[in-house]
Design an enzyme around this catalytic site. Structure first.
Site, PDB file in Angstrom:
ATOM      1  CG  ASP A   1      -1.988  -1.132   1.082  1.00 55.96           C
ATOM      2  OD1 ASP A   1      -2.411  -1.425  -0.060  1.00 55.96           O
ATOM      3  OD2 ASP A   1      -2.378  -1.724   2.101  1.00 55.96           O
TER       4      ASP A   1
ATOM      5  CG  ASP B   1      -7.388  -5.791  -3.143  1.00 57.68           C
ATOM      6  OD1 ASP B   1      -8.502  -6.187  -3.520  1.00 57.68           O
ATOM      7  OD2 ASP B   1      -7.187  -5.288  -2.012  1.00 57.68           O
TER       8      ASP B   1
ATOM      9  CE  LYS C   1     -11.234  -4.450  -1.694  1.00 53.01           C
ATOM     10  NZ  LYS C   1      -9.792  -4.083  -1.633  1.00 53.01           N
TER      11      LYS C   1
ATOM     12  NE  ARG D   1      -3.167  -0.152   7.850  1.00 52.66           N
ATOM     13  CZ  ARG D   1      -4.422   0.214   8.087  1.00 52.66           C
ATOM     14  NH1 ARG D   1      -4.695   1.463   8.415  1.00 52.66           N
ATOM     15  NH2 ARG D   1      -5.402  -0.655   8.006  1.00 52.66           N
TER      16      ARG D   1
END
Ligand code: C5P
Length: 233
Positions: free
Chosen positions: A12, A61, A63, A207
């Site tokens: 991320d 990812d 979606k 994270r």
């Protein structure tokens, strides 16, 4: 114990440079990476090709949620990139279209059940007539009917989903945190070992690793935790 590596690291980041630095730091500690909306928008399909060419597995990812024809054609493009997993929304029309677009490629399709940042109150606010649990089970039933390979689900739902779906459906769980790690905005978390014990096949970890002072040490600690918990049974 799983006979595959269950850890997927969520990249991320807002630039490919940061993602490459993390991948370098992790070295052999991780071989499967999730590229989500932020990084894909910043770095594009070339970055996915680069990861695949360097021997990493990629979970895209994105979606997908759009009209059937668009989902089908976009899924065809993803299958050509060499990604291993792609997320799509759990709406029946979207799942059927993605299934058609994947054709005979090796790409596995994962349906999003209910985002792990949502709880019953959030669904009510969005106008849903049912809670998280019922919605998750409905999406899984539809996914099985459509021939979808797996679902994204909170570790808290893994036991009942495994019971509902049997051993073949791939269960991928985000919202995983070691005890003591900050939950951030995740509302339905479990520890890595709890998630695997509950029936998850893969854990998406963001994270806790990507923001750690020593990311490779953080992954190694998670692996140690899993080994300890699963051998202590
Ligand atoms: O940092 P953290 O471990 O919470 O990251 C979880 C990752 O999994 C994020 O990339 C998030 O977008 C993703 N994810 C999620 N819940 C889902 C599907 C994906 O948290 N249902």
């Amino acid at each position: 114990m799983q006979n595959h590596d269950p850890i997927i690291i969520a990249l991320d980041f807002d630039s490919p440079g940061e993602a490459r630095s993390l991948i370098r730091l992790l070295g052999d500690q991780a071989g499967f990476y999730k590229v989500g909306l932020e990084l894909f928008t910043a770095a594009g399909p070339d970055f996915v090709r680069e990861l695949v060419a360097s021997g990493k597995r990629v979970f895209l990812d994105l979606k997908f949620f759009d009209i059937g024809e668009t989902v089908k054609r976009a899924t065809e493009q993803v299958s050509r990139l060499g990604a291993s997993f792609l997320t799509i929304h759990g709406s029946p029309q979207v799942m059927r279209a993605a299934h058609a677009g994947r054709e005979s490629s090796l790409l596995k399709l994962l349906a999003v059940t209910v985002l792990t940042s949502l709880d019953d109150d959030d669904l009510l606010e969005a106008g849903y007539q049912c809670g998280v649990r019922d919605l998750v089970h409905l999406v899984v039933r539809k996914a099985l009917e459509t021939g979808i390979d797996g679902v994204i689900a909170s570790p808290r739902e893994a036991v009942s989903l495994r019971a509902q779906a049997g051993p073949d459906l791939i269960l991928v769980s985000p919202g995983v945190r070691s005890r003591g790690a900050s939950p951030g905005d995740q509302k339905r978390t479990a520890t890595p070992a709890e998630a695997l014990e509950a029936g998850a096949d893969y854990l998406v970890i963001g994270r806790q690793v990507t923001r750690a002072a020593d990311p490779a040490g953080a992954v190694s600690q998670i692996r140690e935790e899993i080994r300890f918990a699963l051998t202590a049974q």
